[in-house]
Design a protein around this motif. Structure first.
Motif, PDB file in Angstrom:
ATOM      1  N   GLU A  65       0.795  -1.214   0.000  1.00 27.41           N
ATOM      2  CA  GLU A  65       0.000   0.000   0.000  1.00 27.41           C
ATOM      3  C   GLU A  65       0.837   1.280   0.000  1.00 27.41           C
ATOM      4  O   GLU A  65       0.577   2.208  -0.706  1.00 27.41           O
ATOM      5  N   PHE A  66       1.846   1.311   0.850  1.00 25.81           N
ATOM      6  CA  PHE A  66       2.632   2.541   0.908  1.00 25.81           C
ATOM      7  C   PHE A  66       4.076   2.242   1.294  1.00 25.81           C
ATOM      8  O   PHE A  66       4.390   1.117   1.696  1.00 25.81           O
ATOM      9  N   CYS A  67       4.922   3.248   1.124  1.00 29.37           N
ATOM     10  CA  CYS A  67       6.301   3.027   1.550  1.00 29.37           C
ATOM     11  C   CYS A  67       6.705   4.095   2.551  1.00 29.37           C
ATOM     12  O   CYS A  67       6.239   5.227   2.501  1.00 29.37           O
ATOM     13  N   ARG A  68       7.511   3.631   3.499  1.00 30.70           N
ATOM     14  CA  ARG A  68       8.023   4.557   4.514  1.00 30.70           C
ATOM     15  C   ARG A  68       9.451   4.922   4.120  1.00 30.70           C
ATOM     16  O   ARG A  68      10.239   4.050   3.789  1.00 30.70           O
ATOM     17  N   THR A  69       9.717   6.228   4.178  1.00 30.49           N
ATOM     18  CA  THR A  69      10.991   6.699   3.637  1.00 30.49           C
ATOM     19  C   THR A  69      11.708   7.585   4.652  1.00 30.49           C
ATOM     20  O   THR A  69      11.080   8.471   5.231  1.00 30.49           O
ATOM     21  N   ALA A  70      12.977   7.307   4.856  1.00 29.35           N
ATOM     22  CA  ALA A  70      13.788   8.166   5.716  1.00 29.35           C
ATOM     23  C   ALA A  70      14.649   9.051   4.817  1.00 29.35           C
ATOM     24  O   ALA A  70      15.159   8.594   3.794  1.00 29.35           O
ATOM     25  N   MET A  71      14.797  10.335   5.217  1.00 28.91           N
ATOM     26  CA  MET A  71      15.552  11.274   4.391  1.00 28.91           C
ATOM     27  C   MET A  71      16.697  11.884   5.206  1.00 28.91           C
ATOM     28  O   MET A  71      16.474  12.427   6.284  1.00 28.91           O
ATOM     29  N   THR A  72      17.916  11.791   4.693  1.00 25.33           N
ATOM     30  CA  THR A  72      19.086  12.329   5.402  1.00 25.33           C
ATOM     31  C   THR A  72      19.686  13.458   4.587  1.00 25.33           C
ATOM     32  O   THR A  72      19.851  13.317   3.375  1.00 25.33           O
ATOM     33  N   ASP A  73      20.040  14.574   5.286  1.00 23.97           N
ATOM     34  CA  ASP A  73      20.714  15.698   4.616  1.00 23.97           C
ATOM     35  C   ASP A  73      22.181  15.333   4.424  1.00 23.97           C
ATOM     36  O   ASP A  73      22.906  15.126   5.392  1.00 23.97           O
ATOM     37  N   ILE A  74      22.625  15.207   3.188  1.00 23.43           N
ATOM     38  CA  ILE A  74      24.020  14.796   2.963  1.00 23.43           C
ATOM     39  C   ILE A  74      24.809  15.906   2.276  1.00 23.43           C
ATOM     40  O   ILE A  74      25.867  15.657   1.710  1.00 23.43           O
ATOM     41  N   SER A  75      24.281  17.164   2.371  1.00 26.93           N
ATOM     42  CA  SER A  75      24.969  18.266   1.684  1.00 26.93           C
ATOM     43  C   SER A  75      26.414  18.390   2.141  1.00 26.93           C
ATOM     44  O   SER A  75      27.324  18.548   1.338  1.00 26.93           O
ATOM     45  N   GLU A  76      26.596  18.321   3.482  1.00 20.97           N
ATOM     46  CA  GLU A  76      27.952  18.514   3.993  1.00 20.97           C
ATOM     47  C   GLU A  76      28.873  17.422   3.510  1.00 20.97           C
ATOM     48  O   GLU A  76      29.991  17.671   3.073  1.00 20.97           O
ATOM     49  N   ARG A  77      28.367  16.177   3.591  1.00 21.76           N
ATOM     50  CA  ARG A  77      29.158  15.043   3.150  1.00 21.76           C
ATOM     51  C   ARG A  77      29.518  15.213   1.674  1.00 21.76           C
ATOM     52  O   ARG A  77      30.655  15.032   1.266  1.00 21.76           O
ATOM     53  N   LYS A  78      28.517  15.650   0.895  1.00 18.81           N
ATOM     54  CA  LYS A  78      28.726  15.821  -0.537  1.00 18.81           C
ATOM     55  C   LYS A  78      29.815  16.843  -0.801  1.00 18.81           C
ATOM     56  O   LYS A  78      30.712  16.633  -1.611  1.00 18.81           O
ATOM     57  N   SER A  79      29.706  18.003  -0.064  1.00 22.62           N
ATOM     58  CA  SER A  79      30.673  19.046  -0.377  1.00 22.62           C
ATOM     59  C   SER A  79      32.054  18.635   0.112  1.00 22.62           C
ATOM     60  O   SER A  79      33.056  18.946  -0.513  1.00 22.62           O
TER      61      SER A  79
END
Ligand code: C2E
Ligand code: MG
Ligand code: MG
Length: 735
Positions: free
Chosen positions: A167-181
């Motif tokens: 029916e649905f999916c549960r999603t976790a979101m992490t800010d990776i801007s710092e890691r990226k830069s």
């Protein structure tokens, strides 16, 4: 059973019956008691159960709250998406990451919050999760309402069956801007290291090689595998002795870096020179973590030449030109100066008591000190001038295109001042001073050797006269410098000691011959030097920042004086006050002028300001607005010494000027010099065109007066009518 029946019973039987009855009653009472007891126990149990139930309920509520808190304030964003990617739920962190209000996000398609580029990838991500029943992770760029993008990672887990479908999916979101830069920076750094021409070698604190770059391999012949884990000692050629390395490590420990030339050995056993730069890298706790060595192979012709040139012309300690380069520049500049007829100054500096510092604190401290001195001195000279280190603690500054000795005086003053600030070298606070000898071309010598020798001799004289000062080679020059110094310190006290006063020179209407105005002229009665001319002290006041104070004093004095004449019943005239262009730069001339008027009670139309043309050359916008405001007060404005500056007509028209004051040099050459006559005529014509008045200054003869009057000049000022006068003499003319 009737009574008779009882009577018929034997006594024994009766007793038995009675006993039975009694025992039955007893049993019933016992049973009742038991039941009551059980009831009470039961009630207590019930109460306990009730309490437990309540507690469980409270705990449940608490944990629900805790769960909600955990959900909302988790460091991750949590989302629930339906099969179409619509947002069913989101926690607070998620909403904050997206920069939106949570309540407005429910029911919206999540792809709206992604950059266009990432939208198809998200649909794929959702498909993998819900159709393939896979837990999936991927990186996306969010597009924020502020226009910024944020890099995030989404991890989605399928959830909630309805029949066959998820029916649905549960999603976790992490800010990776710092890691990226950080990753990007690392990639960049790695790329730089890969591509740089310089060999790079990094070791740990125990000097085991951790990494090398391709240039290292190119120069030394060793691959990374050859050297990683080994000591850089494998590169040593044996040319430098142990003392050399000791000195190198010592300097590294003390200052954090070392640079110099070193001979190393390649894998092929060839020996080659390199220019090596080693730095320490410490961790946050201040412990050494790495050594980084960067070197360039200087054995090739090209490099060698450059290096040799640097060795030949620059001082390796301070990076300043050395004696060779100084001599070359001197030769070049001398030719130039001879050709153009300009002046040059050579300043020879020697640090006072340097030997003592060197001997007591050690040579490495001495070196640090020389570097600091070099950098401070460098800030005291103009661009284009040369500062060189001759060796030891001797420096030479070569100043080109010097108009007069003032330039040298000022540079020497700045150097003495710049070096006098305390200097901290590794916890030692040092105070140093220097002695400077100044020699001028062409007065003190015409060739290099003579000039350097004379500057050196002057420096010795500075040492003899107590160090921490400068001396000119020519004695007469020292007089000038001393005079300037005396004037400067005297000027600082002149106002409070009442040594200043103003004279007033009449201004006459040429047509009517009437006295219509006065120019206030400043005078200084120096206790020892006597009367000092404003031509001598105004420039000094401008240089040392006293001009505002002096100028404001004249302004106030002139306003008060003029009001006093009016109060004494004399016919009103206008008083003109000179305003130096430096004074014009003070914060608010408008305020100073209005305060002087208010304080004296003088009506504004009886005040005029004489400005110099240089005002019109600089900062034109502020100048115009300040002048307009002053003009609005009702104060008149004139341009002094007109014709000597470079003001252009078009500029002039933009300023709210009333009067042009023709410079006395033209007036005095009037009779006989046709050029001056032409200039004066042109100025008067120009003024008429612009609807301005003209006044001629320095009128000394009747001939000049007639010429001016014939050509339409309105006013005049000069010895012909009167010299600058004391107020009492002036008022006699007014009556
Ligand atoms: P200036 O404003 O051009 O003043 C005119 C100068 O010419 C005055 O010299 C005046 O005494 C002199 N003079 C007047 N009539 C004649 C004449 O017929 N023949 C000759 N040869 N000279 C004449 P002074 O008083 O020595 O002032 C020189 C300059 O100093 C002034 O030139 C002005 O630029 C400046 N100055 C004087 N007082 C002040 C002041 O209070 N503030 C500022 N900022 N500068 C001042
Ligand atoms: Mg003037
Ligand atoms: Mg003038």
């Amino acid at each position: 059973m009737s009574g008779n029946h009882f009577e018929a019973m034997s006594k024994q039987a009766l007793t038995e019956l009675l006993e039975r009855l009694q025992s039955k009653q007893q049993k019933e009472a016992d049973a009742k008691e038991r039941i009551l007891h059980e009831l009470r126990v039961h009630q207590v149990e019930l109460e306990m159960q009730n309490r437990e139930l309540r507690e469980v309920q409270e705990r449940l509520e608490e944990s629900r709250d805790r769960y909600a808190d955990l959900y909302d304030f988790a460091p991750l964003g949590y989302f629930t998406f339906d099969r179409n990617g619509l947002i069913l739920a989101v926690n607070l962190t998620g909403a904050i990451l997206l920069g939106r209000d949570r309540s407005r996000m429910i029911g919206l398609p999540f792809i709206n919050f992604l950059t266009r580029r990432d939208r198809p990838a998200f649909l794929k991500h959702l498909h993998n999760c819900l159709h393939e029943n896979l837990q999936t992770s991927a990186e996306f760029s969010l597009s924020l309402p502020t226009g910024k993008t944020v890099e995030v990672e989404l991890t989605s887990t399928p959830s909630g069956h309805a029949g066959e479908q998820l029916e649905f999916c549960r999603t976790a979101m992490t800010d990776i801007s710092e890691r990226k830069s950080a990753e990007q920076k690392l990639r960049l750094a790695a790329k730089v290291l890969e591509n740089t021409q310089e060999g790079v070698l990094v070791t740990d604190a125990q000097k085991h090689i951790l990494a090398v770059n391709p240039a290292f391999t190119k120069v030394t012949g060793y691959s990374a595998e050859d050297v990683i884990g080994k000591s850089p000692d494998i590169l040593q050629s044996g040319i430098q002795d142990a003392a050399f390395y000791q000195q190198m490590w010592k300097s590294l420990k003390q200052t954090g870096h070392w640079q110099g030339e070193i001979w190393n050995r390649r894998k092929s056993h060839d020996i080659y020179p390199e220019w090596l730069n080693i730095s320490l890298i410490k961790n946050a706790a201040g412990e050494i973590e790495h050594y980084v060595g960067i070197f360039s192979d200087i054995s090739s012709q090209e490099n060698m030449k450059k290096h040799l040139h640097e060795m030949a012309y620059y001082d390796s300690l301070t990076g300043l030109p050395n004696r060779n380069l100084l001599m070359e520049r001197l030769r070049h500049e001398l030719l130039q100066a001879k050709r153009s007829g300009s002046m040059m100054a050579i300043l020879f500096l020697d640090i006072d008591r340097f030997k003592v510092i060197n001997d007591t604190l050690g040579h490495s401290m001495g070196d640090l000190l020389l570097k600091e001195v070099a950098s401070r001195l460098g800030k005291c000279i103009r661009e284009g001038d040369t500062l060189a280190r001759l060796g030891g603690d001797e420096f030479v500054a070569l100043l080109q295109d010097v108009n007069n000795e003032q330039v040298a005086i000022q540079a020497a003053g700045r150097m003495l001042e710049g070096l006098s600030l305390p200097l901290t070298l590794q916890e030692h606070e040092l105070f140093i001073t220097t002695s400077i000898g100044i020699c001028l071309y062409p007065m003190d010598g015409e060739d290099i050797d003579t000039l350097i020798r004379n500057a050196d001799a002057a420096m010795y004289r500075a040492k003899e006269s107590g160090r921490n000062n400068y001396q000119f080679y020519a004695a007469a020059m020292n007089e000038v410098a001393q005079q300037q110094f005396r004037l400067e310190s005297g000027l600082r006290r002149a106002i409070e000691r009442n040594e200043l006063f103003a004279l007033y020179q009449p201004q006459i209407d040429l047509e009517s011959g009437r006295l219509v105005g006065a120019e206030a002229l400043l005078r200084w009665r120096h206790p020892e030097l006597g009367l000092v001319s404003p031509k001598d002290f105004i420039p000094i006041a401008e240089d040392c920042g006293l001009i505002d104070q002096l100028g404001n004093w004249v302004l106030r004095t002139a306003c008060k004086q003029n009001k006093a004449w009016q109060d004494a019943g004399l016919p009103p005239i206008r008083v003109a006050v000179n305003i130096s262009s430096r004074q014009f730069k003070q914060k608010d001339l408008f305020l100073v002028v209005s305060e002087a008027l208010e304080e004296s009670g003088l009506a504004p139309q009886y005040l005029e300001l004489e400005l110099t043309e240089s005002i019109f050359m600089e900062e034109i916008h502020t100048a115009i607005s300040t002048l307009k405001r002053i003009k609005q007060l009702g104060v008149a404005l004139s341009i002094d010494d007109f014709g000597t500056g470079f003001s252009s007509l078009s500029r002039l028209r933009r300023f709210p000027i009333d009067t042009i004051k023709i410079d006395q040099s033209f007036v005095q050459e009037l009779m006989g010099d046709t050029d001056s006559e032409a200039v004066v005529k042109a100025i008067i014509a120009l003024a008429h065109n612009l609807k301005l008045n003209t006044i001629a200054e320095g009128v000394e003869t009747e001939g000049q007066r007639t010429f001016l009057q014939d050509n339409g000049c309105q006013l005049m000022q000069g010895y012909l009518y009167a010299r600058p006068l004391e107020p009492s003499q002036f008022s006699a003319l007014l009556i």
